[in-house]
Design a protein around this motif. Structure first.
Motif, mmCIF file in Angstrom:
data_model
loop_
_atom_site.group_PDB
_atom_site.id
_atom_site.type_symbol
_atom_site.label_atom_id
_atom_site.label_comp_id
_atom_site.label_asym_id
_atom_site.label_seq_id
_atom_site.Cartn_x
_atom_site.Cartn_y
_atom_site.Cartn_z
ATOM 1 N N PRO A 127 15.023 5.839 -3.125
ATOM 2 C CA PRO A 127 15.384 5.549 -4.640
ATOM 3 C C PRO A 127 14.159 5.246 -5.217
ATOM 4 N N VAL A 128 14.493 5.144 -6.638
ATOM 5 C CA VAL A 128 13.316 4.848 -7.530
ATOM 6 C C VAL A 128 13.239 3.455 -7.243
ATOM 7 N N ASP A 129 11.917 2.813 -7.055
ATOM 8 C CA ASP A 129 11.654 1.354 -6.794
ATOM 9 C C ASP A 129 10.167 1.250 -7.406
ATOM 10 N N HIS A 130 10.375 0.585 -8.877
ATOM 11 C CA HIS A 130 8.969 0.417 -9.263
ATOM 12 C C HIS A 130 8.425 -0.791 -8.666
ATOM 13 N N ALA A 131 9.316 -1.852 -8.432
ATOM 14 C CA ALA A 131 8.481 -3.089 -7.897
ATOM 15 C C ALA A 131 7.849 -2.646 -6.604
ATOM 16 N N LYS A 132 8.539 -1.788 -5.677
ATOM 17 C CA LYS A 132 7.774 -1.536 -4.518
ATOM 18 C C LYS A 132 6.784 -0.701 -4.654
ATOM 19 N N ALA A 133 6.618 0.467 -5.844
ATOM 20 C CA ALA A 133 5.663 1.219 -6.097
ATOM 21 C C ALA A 133 4.387 0.310 -6.387
ATOM 22 N N LYS A 134 4.624 -0.488 -7.202
ATOM 23 C CA LYS A 134 3.585 -1.343 -7.959
ATOM 24 C C LYS A 134 2.839 -2.291 -6.857
ATOM 25 N N GLU A 135 3.894 -2.721 -5.793
ATOM 26 C CA GLU A 135 3.340 -3.441 -4.508
ATOM 27 C C GLU A 135 2.221 -2.945 -3.867
ATOM 28 N N LEU A 136 2.798 -1.433 -3.558
ATOM 29 C CA LEU A 136 1.997 -0.473 -2.617
ATOM 30 C C LEU A 136 0.789 -0.186 -3.430
ATOM 31 N N TYR A 137 0.747 0.128 -4.786
ATOM 32 C CA TYR A 137 -0.520 0.334 -5.520
ATOM 33 C C TYR A 137 -1.187 -0.766 -5.356
ATOM 34 N N GLN A 138 -0.802 -1.871 -5.698
ATOM 35 C CA GLN A 138 -1.874 -3.270 -5.796
ATOM 36 C C GLN A 138 -2.166 -3.519 -4.078
ATOM 37 N N LYS A 139 -1.589 -3.189 -3.183
ATOM 38 C CA LYS A 139 -1.984 -3.406 -1.701
ATOM 39 C C LYS A 139 -3.269 -2.515 -1.511
ATOM 40 N N ALA A 140 -3.090 -1.150 -2.058
ATOM 41 C CA ALA A 140 -4.274 -0.106 -1.967
ATOM 42 C C ALA A 140 -5.307 -0.428 -3.036
ATOM 43 N N ALA A 141 -5.248 -1.108 -3.981
ATOM 44 C CA ALA A 141 -6.141 -1.458 -5.062
ATOM 45 C C ALA A 141 -7.056 -2.569 -4.582
ATOM 46 N N ASP A 142 -6.237 -3.409 -3.843
ATOM 47 C CA ASP A 142 -6.852 -4.608 -2.960
ATOM 48 C C ASP A 142 -7.987 -4.028 -1.874
ATOM 49 N N GLN A 143 -7.681 -2.942 -1.603
ATOM 50 C CA GLN A 143 -8.621 -2.357 -0.663
ATOM 51 C C GLN A 143 -9.834 -1.594 -1.329
ATOM 52 N N GLY A 144 -9.743 -1.606 -2.400
ATOM 53 C CA GLY A 144 -10.825 -0.943 -3.277
ATOM 54 C C GLY A 144 -10.482 0.564 -3.413
ATOM 55 N N ASN A 145 -9.108 0.917 -3.398
ATOM 56 C CA ASN A 145 -8.785 2.204 -3.875
ATOM 57 C C ASN A 145 -8.835 2.572 -5.438
ATOM 58 N N VAL A 146 -9.483 3.568 -5.668
ATOM 59 C CA VAL A 146 -10.010 3.616 -7.107
ATOM 60 C C VAL A 146 -8.697 4.414 -7.932
ATOM 61 N N ILE A 147 -7.938 5.222 -7.086
ATOM 62 C CA ILE A 147 -6.756 5.778 -7.750
ATOM 63 C C ILE A 147 -5.870 4.784 -8.102
#
Length: 248
Positions: A219-239
């Motif tokens: 299911p579409v879940d923008h909150a979950k998506a942002k949470e995962l993007y943030q987790k990746a960003a915190d690890q230094g992921n440029v994308i």
């Protein structure tokens, strides 16, 4: 935004090669060199890796090849030195050296690019049992848009446990590139790729976030998506960082 630059993944793949050589024995020169590297003292680390090589300690030549290829913290890029150390690593039977040689010829680092020669080194590494070699072969196939060949190699690397191959196989299933589109399979491989939770695994987090952002197989879940993007960003992921700015 969802199309990812292939050259960036070649860089990340190279970084992943450097991360996977294990912890050197306590008290070894390699252990001192790694400590210097972790502390950001690459000038000292280079000298220690050279001493470790002279002492016949494994992986020293490969580490020197990596440092000279990347250049940082007082050590300039030196393609010739990188090639010499990569060859020494390969001559010592270390598949990392073959991967670095492939990278040098693929990118034309101090030499005219030679894709055939680069592929030869990657295939040698694969035949020697290096699970990351399939990733490099797959990335080149992806670059020339041979999606079926890319998916075949990513599947080999993924099943062997290579995290970056797992990510790319998930992406192949998400986009239907070289395989039948299958969001459940994409979810499976992205999840596998994300398990470790570190920088290398952050690509898998980005893949999972993409599925939740667009409602593909989940299911579409923008909150979950942002949470995962943030987790990746915190690890230094440029994308992930770029995508978060776009979403905002």
């Amino acid at each position: 935004m969802r199309r990812i630059c292939i050259s960036l993944f070649f860089f990340l793949s190279l970084f992943g090669t450097a991360q996977a050589q294990g912890t050197p024995p306590t008290g070894s020169i390699m252990a001192e060199a790694k400590a210097a590297t972790d502390a950001g003292d690459l000038v000292n680390a280079v000298e220690l890796y050279k001493k470790a090589y002279a002492n016949a300690e494994p992986h020293a030549a490969g580490q020197l090849a990596r440092i000279y290829l990347e250049g940082a913290q007082g050590v300039p890029v030196d393609s010739q030195a990188a090639m010499e150390w990569a060859q020494k690593s390969a001559d010592a039977g270390e598949t990392a050296g073959l991967l670095y040689l492939g990278k040098i010829w693929m990118d034309g680092r101090g030499v005219n690019p030679d894709i055939e020669k680069a592929e030869g080194y990657f295939h040698q590494a694969d035949e020697a049992g290096d699970m990351k070699a399939a990733r490099y072969i797959g990335l080149h196939a992806l670059e020339v848009k041979d999606f079926a060949e890319a998916a075949r190699w990513f599947k080999k690397g993924a099943e062997a446990g290579d995290i970056t191959s797992q990510y790319h196989l998930g992406r192949a299933y998400e986009l239907g590139e070289g395989v039948e589109r299958d969001f459940a399979a994409a979810l499976q491989w992205y999840s596998k790729a994300a398990e470790r939770g570190d920088f290398i695994a952050s690509d898998g987090m980005v893949g999972l976030a993409s599925l939740y952002e667009h409602g593909e197989g989940v299911p579409v879940d923008h909150a979950k998506a942002k949470e995962l993007y943030q987790k990746a960003a915190d690890q230094g992921n440029v994308i992930a960082k770029m995508t978060l700015k776009f979403l905002k």
